[in-house]
Design an enzyme around this catalytic site. Structure first.
Site, PDB file in Angstrom:
ATOM      1  N   PRO A   1     121.143  40.743  50.630  1.00 45.35           N
ATOM      2  CG  PRO A   1     122.878  39.805  51.819  1.00 45.35           C
ATOM      3  CD  PRO A   1     121.802  39.465  50.856  1.00 45.35           C
ATOM      4  CD  GLU A   2     119.009  45.609  47.093  1.00 47.01           C
ATOM      5  OE1 GLU A   2     119.148  46.785  46.721  1.00 47.01           O
ATOM      6  OE2 GLU A   2     117.917  45.026  47.053  1.00 47.01           O
TER       7      GLU A   2
END
Ligand SMILES: [Zn+2]
Length: 274
Positions: free
Chosen positions: A2-3
């Site tokens: 996850p960014e």
């Protein structure tokens, strides 16, 4: 992994929690939660009894703010998932669930993280959150060209490494670093302090645009990532370079190069990126 767009999508998909009271909280793995004092987290540390006031995000970090001012920070790490389950619905995967919160409307929030690079941090106040986040650079979704120009001017590292450094700018990881560098026409191996101000401006616009489009597409689902409502993202369908080494550049048809840079697989076009 996850960014910023994935964490922002999770934040938005948790909106139904706002105004709800957390009636109970259970932690199944003590080592997944860090308290300010270092002692084992109690339900009250996990906001049991509190009303959720706000959900905040800085870079890849998410914070649940209670009416009392207490805060729970969530890092999704590599494989972390927050799921908000409607009353009566069951979690599809119950293994690796490290914490569960019950809300006053009968819904439940679960934190699942098979690889355990993520975690929970409890804080006493908004001021403590500000202090924690003061170590992060400006949020990449709203940063200014000047923010990037200043960080680049003081760095002899390659520009790709600078983009991944959360103290320089917060929220960009491997996927969106490669996508933004391609969109801006900047080669990832350039030394940061040699990237010109006009290129920093172009790169800043590219970072913001790439991230905003990915938020619109609800993030990139490559392996584990889903939003809190269980839906996968669609941004992976738009990747121009990430995961496309050896394939043709979408702009010019040149075969995209894949190299290791800043210890990460990096894909770029030798013709479009100077
Ligand atoms: Zn090209």
């Amino acid at each position: 992994v996850p960014e910023l767009p994935e964490v922002e999508t999770v934040r938005r998909s948790l909106a139904a929690m706002i105004g709800r009271r957390i009636v109970a909280a259970r932690l199944f793995r003590a080592d997944m939660c860090t308290t300010a004092s270092g002692r084992r987290a109690r339900p009250a540390d996990l906001l049991a009894g509190e009303v959720v006031r706000e959900l905040m995000r800085r870079g890849k970090q998410l914070a649940i703010i209670a009416q009392s001012g207490r805060v729970l920070v969530v890092h999704l790490g590599m494989s972390g998932q927050l799921r908000l389950l409607k009353p009566g619905s069951k979690a599809q995967k119950t293994n690796h669930i490290h914490a569960v919160w019950s809300l006053d409307d009968g819904s439940r929030l679960t934190f699942r993280d098979p690889r355990r690079f993520g975690g929970l941090w409890t804080l006493e106040s908004r001021a403590a959150l500000e202090e924690r986040w003061s170590g992060l650079g400006p949020d990449a979704l709203t940063m200014s060209p000047r923010d990037l120009a200043v960080a680049a001017a003081g760095s002899r590292r390659v520009i790709k490494a600078l983009l991944l450094d959360q103290t320089a700018l917060a929220g960009v990881g491997n996927i969106y670093a490669d996508e933004a560098l391609f969109a801006a026409g900047v080669r990832p191996s350039r030394r940061a302090d040699r990237v010109k101000p006009e290129e920093c401006e172009r790169l800043t616009r590219a970072i913001r645009r790439v991230l905003a489009l990915a938020v619109e597409a609800r993030g990139s689902t490559l392996r584990d990532y889903v939003a809190a409502d269980g839906r996968a993202g669609q941004a992976q369908l738009r990747h121009a370079v990430y995961g496309r080494g050896g394939f043709a550049c979408v702009n010019c048809g040149t075969v995209l190069r894949s190299v290791s840079l800043a210890q990460r697989t990096t894909v770029f076009c030798i013709r479009c990126q100077r």
